[in-house]
Motif scaffolding. Structure first.
Motif, PDB file in Angstrom:
ATOM      1  N   GLN A 200      45.362  24.320  49.359  1.00 52.68           N
ATOM      2  CA  GLN A 200      45.785  25.454  48.525  1.00 52.68           C
ATOM      3  C   GLN A 200      45.497  25.188  47.045  1.00 52.68           C
ATOM      4  N   ALA A 201      45.677  23.924  46.647  1.00 55.82           N
ATOM      5  CA  ALA A 201      45.383  23.580  45.252  1.00 55.82           C
ATOM      6  C   ALA A 201      43.883  23.748  44.978  1.00 55.82           C
ATOM      7  N   GLN A 202      43.050  23.316  45.928  1.00 55.58           N
ATOM      8  CA  GLN A 202      41.598  23.489  45.788  1.00 55.58           C
ATOM      9  C   GLN A 202      41.240  24.965  45.665  1.00 55.58           C
ATOM     10  N   LEU A 203      41.840  25.754  46.560  1.00 55.86           N
ATOM     11  CA  LEU A 203      41.535  27.185  46.565  1.00 55.86           C
ATOM     12  C   LEU A 203      41.983  27.842  45.258  1.00 55.86           C
ATOM     13  N   GLN A 204      43.123  27.400  44.735  1.00 60.46           N
ATOM     14  CA  GLN A 204      43.640  27.964  43.489  1.00 60.46           C
ATOM     15  C   GLN A 204      42.665  27.685  42.330  1.00 60.46           C
ATOM     16  N   THR A 205      42.149  26.459  42.286  1.00 58.03           N
ATOM     17  CA  THR A 205      41.184  26.096  41.240  1.00 58.03           C
ATOM     18  C   THR A 205      39.920  26.947  41.387  1.00 58.03           C
ATOM     19  N   LEU A 206      39.441  27.028  42.636  1.00 57.05           N
ATOM     20  CA  LEU A 206      38.246  27.831  42.912  1.00 57.05           C
ATOM     21  C   LEU A 206      38.453  29.282  42.510  1.00 57.05           C
TER      22      LEU A 206
ATOM     23  N   ALA B 226      37.104  33.869  39.502  1.00 51.55           N
ATOM     24  CA  ALA B 226      37.517  35.083  38.795  1.00 51.55           C
ATOM     25  C   ALA B 226      36.858  35.120  37.426  1.00 51.55           C
ATOM     26  N   ALA B 227      36.787  33.965  36.766  1.00 53.18           N
ATOM     27  CA  ALA B 227      36.215  33.923  35.429  1.00 53.18           C
ATOM     28  C   ALA B 227      34.699  34.125  35.457  1.00 53.18           C
ATOM     29  N   ARG B 228      34.052  33.540  36.479  1.00 59.06           N
ATOM     30  CA  ARG B 228      32.590  33.590  36.486  1.00 59.06           C
ATOM     31  C   ARG B 228      31.997  34.807  37.186  1.00 59.06           C
ATOM     32  N   LEU B 229      32.621  35.199  38.288  1.00 56.01           N
ATOM     33  CA  LEU B 229      32.021  36.267  39.088  1.00 56.01           C
ATOM     34  C   LEU B 229      32.881  37.525  39.164  1.00 56.01           C
ATOM     35  N   GLY B 230      34.116  37.444  38.685  1.00 58.62           N
ATOM     36  CA  GLY B 230      34.968  38.629  38.697  1.00 58.62           C
ATOM     37  C   GLY B 230      35.991  38.616  39.816  1.00 58.62           C
ATOM     38  N   GLN B 231      37.035  39.441  39.650  1.00 58.26           N
ATOM     39  CA  GLN B 231      38.164  39.511  40.576  1.00 58.26           C
ATOM     40  C   GLN B 231      37.755  39.804  42.015  1.00 58.26           C
TER      41      GLN B 231
ATOM     42  N   ALA C 263      36.908  36.816  43.826  1.00 59.40           N
ATOM     43  CA  ALA C 263      38.030  35.875  43.887  1.00 59.40           C
ATOM     44  C   ALA C 263      39.064  36.300  44.923  1.00 59.40           C
ATOM     45  N   MET C 264      39.109  37.582  45.235  1.00 56.01           N
ATOM     46  CA  MET C 264      40.151  38.110  46.114  1.00 56.01           C
ATOM     47  C   MET C 264      40.185  37.412  47.463  1.00 56.01           C
ATOM     48  N   ILE C 265      38.998  37.118  47.975  1.00 57.25           N
ATOM     49  CA  ILE C 265      38.896  36.500  49.289  1.00 57.25           C
ATOM     50  C   ILE C 265      39.629  35.149  49.305  1.00 57.25           C
ATOM     51  N   LEU C 266      39.629  34.466  48.161  1.00 61.55           N
ATOM     52  CA  LEU C 266      40.286  33.158  48.083  1.00 61.55           C
ATOM     53  C   LEU C 266      41.803  33.314  48.035  1.00 61.55           C
ATOM     54  N   ASP C 267      42.236  34.377  47.380  1.00 59.28           N
ATOM     55  CA  ASP C 267      43.662  34.646  47.305  1.00 59.28           C
ATOM     56  C   ASP C 267      44.204  34.883  48.720  1.00 59.28           C
TER      57      ASP C 267
END
Lengths: 86, 540
Positions: free
Chosen positions: B50-56, B61-66, B69-73
């Motif tokens: 979960q910590a890895q996923l949170q960092t990713l 989100a910063a590089r490619l947009g929300q 990133a949603m899939i990781l959430d």
């Protein structure tokens, strides 16, 4: 026991993200049991995969029951969550 | 030299060393501790995942947009799911190692999603597998994270969603994957990053070593491994040329599209799915002049529902952030269909029951699509146009149907927008009677590909007929002028959405004819904006 019904407004239905948010909202109700019924299936609203597996779509009616400690507060918070997010 | 061909997902040429990515087989442990120890190991590994996923998630989100990133959430939340956790713990209590328990449970849950009656939910099985693999890798002390010291071309069988987001993006010059489709994660990422890439490529990865020189031609879909000198020289020149051309075109980004004499022209794009919207924005398209609406009907076993259609159209409309979209209603015929349509085989499908003819013969099919389009129009500017029109009565029938549906929706209290109606001019008959049709509709859009094949009686699918299928034939140019004149005489606008619109050598001719709109594939927008800016027409 408190019961609420909600008709899904989100065009994507109860998909991954809203299901996750719903599970989080239900988990925030603490010791109060929050169940969600769709058609003839009832699942624990605190579990995202179970919610996703229901495959509920826009226009479908969900029934939520809150039972246990602070059930009034839990029902109120679930109701406002559903109105805002789903 | 090894040569391969794939489906190009972004134009350009990339040359660099190969990085062959192999998804290694995980070696599950052969000995393990007590149930209590394994439970603890699982709990720790889950927290680490979960910590890895949170960092990713934050990086993504910063590089490619929300959106990416949603899939990781969702994956983070899946790991907290009690059904999932309890199933794993039950297996551990039953004597499994933590790694086995996660692997088996992940597979079991993935299969449930894969069997669901919903395309979106089916795709979530990939996420369950992906997140389970992450935990198993942590438990086995294995890392599939890739490092690249120098920029290179990444070759792989396929890439999972979490692999694609944790790639060293600043080092990747191109992707080549053996699997995947135009809409796979890798293809979407390649387009977002703007790097030439191939999916569904027929290359033998075992014959390629990391460090081999690889050339990827995102224009033709070719790739060359260990190229010979002449190929390398040729492709290096092509790369330089593409780069120069691309830089020159950048000057036209964000500019209005006007001819040299100052006439404003609409420069729209042709797209085939909601995923393409990001390409429209990225390439500075001013709207969508042709949304091919077949994508929701093909590659499946049942008719899409009104909800599914509405959701997809709404996604396009909202994604365009106020830019207009013209939806072409279903254009399916015996040569391009899904089995569930149960269309009879035809001797001559190009002249058969297709486009609006099929829709008029199956009113329920048409009604579902029209309702979905009208509902989507509440969210932004939507127009609709009808393919394969040849006669006035067809237009009148379609308009009557649209009117009925508008009234129905209004009576139901459903919000709808003002939806201008247009026709595709792609039969010679429609071109000839364009003066009459112009009084019935709000705009014309010329489909030059079909108009060429029907006017010249030359099958566009038959490669032997290449030189007979000439869109610049005098007969075509005469029809194009007639269509523009008919539109303007009736006070409506006319555009072109066929391939001719993207031919920069024709732009001046089309501008002189008076065309008000050109719709091209997103990657061609800047090229055509330049051509329009240089065209000489008198201001109208």
């Amino acid at each position: 026991m408190k019961t609420i019904t909600h008709v899904i407004q989100d065009p994507l239905g109860l998909h991954a993200r809203p299901a996750g948010l719903l599970a989080k909202a239900a988990a925030a109700c603490g010791d109060c049991t929050v169940n969600l019924t769709f058609k003839d299936r009832t699942v624990d609203a605190k579990r995202i995969m179970g919610l996703m597996k229901l495959g509920a779509k826009q226009g479908d009616t969900l029934t939520i029951t809150c039972e246990g400690e602070n059930e009034d507060a839990a029902a109120a918070s679930m109701e406002s969550f559903l109105k805002e997010n789903l | 030299m090894i040569q391969g061909t794939g489906l190009p997902v972004f134009p350009g040429v990339a040359i660099g060393p190969a990085f062959v990515h192999e998804t290694a087989k995980l070696e599950l442990p052969t000995a393990w501790g007590s149930a209590a120890e394994e439970r603890q190991r699982f709990t720790d590994a889950k927290a680490q995942a979960q910590a890895q996923l949170q960092t990713l998630l934050e990086e993504t989100a910063a590089r490619l947009g929300q959106e990416h990133a949603m899939i990781l959430d969702v994956q983070i939340m899946m790991l907290d799911d009690l059904d999932y956790v309890e199933a794993i713990e039950a297996r551990i209590d039953g004597g499994d190692s933590a790694a086995h328990a996660v692997q088996e449970t992940g597979e079991e849950f993935a299969e449930v999603f894969a069997s669901m009656d919903d395309e979106y939910m089916k795709a979530r099985s990939t996420d369950v597998r992906d997140v389970s693999r992450r935990v198993v890798e942590i438990l086995c002390g294995f890392s599939s994270a890739m490092t690249m010291d120098v920029p290179g071309v990444l070759l792989a069988e396929d890439l999972t969603p979490s692999e694609t987001v944790q790639l060293p993006k600043d080092k990747i010059l191109a992707f080549v994957t053996r699997k995947g489709s135009a809409n796979s994660h890798t293809a979407i990422l390649a387009r977002t990053m703007g790097i030439p890439s191939l999916v569904a490529a027929d290359v033998d990865l075992s014959a390629i070593h990391s460090g081999d020189t690889v050339i990827v031609d995102g224009f033709t879909g070719q790739c060359y491994i260990r190229p010979d000198e002449s190929t390398l020289a040729e492709m290096t020149a092509k790369q330089a040329e593409a780069q120069t051309a691309k830089e020159a075109l950048e000057a036209y980004r964000g500019k209005e599209t006007r001819t040299a004499k100052g006439r404003k022209v609409k420069l729209y794009t042709n797209i085939g799915s909601p995923d393409d919207v990001e390409l429209v924005l990225k390439n500075d398209g001013e709207g969508v002049g042709l949304l091919r609406s077949e994508f929701l009907y093909l590659g499946r076993d049942t008719y899409p529902t009104e909800e599914e259609l509405y959701t997809a159209y709404r996604q396009v409309v909202e994604g365009l952030q106020g830019r207009p979209v013209i939806v072409r209603t279903l254009d399916i015929g015996a040569d391009k269909q899904a089995d569930y349509f149960q269309l009879d085989a035809e001797e001559n499908p190009a002249l058969g029951l297709r486009g609006v003819r099929l829709c008029l013969s199956r009113p329920e099919l048409f009604r579902t699509q029209l309702r979905a389009i009208y509902r989507a129009s509440a969210h932004g500017p939507v127009s609709m146009m009808f393919p394969m029109i040849a006669s006035l009565w067809e237009v009148q029938e379609v308009k009557a149907l649209c009117k009925t549906i508008r009234e129905e929706l209004t009576a139901e209290g459903v919000a709808i927008g003002d939806v201008p109606l247009g026709v595709m001019i792609e039969t010679p008959a429609a071109a000839v009677i364009s003066d009459t049709l112009a009084h019935e509709v709000d705009f014309f859009s010329v489909g030059t590909n079909d108009l060429t094949q029907y006017t010249l009686a030359a099958d566009r699918q038959n490669s032997a007929l290449g030189r007979y299928c000439d869109p610049k034939h005098p007969a075509l140019l005469w029809l194009l002028q007639r269509i523009a004149d008919s539109a303007h005489a009736a006070g409506i606008w006319c555009g072109i959405c066929g391939e001719l619109a993207a031919d920069a050598t024709m732009t001046n001719t089309l501008m002189t004819m008076g065309y008000d709109e050109l719709s091209v594939s997103p990657a061609q927008v800047l090229k055509i904006r330049k051509a329009i800016s240089e065209s000489e027409v008198v201001s109208q």
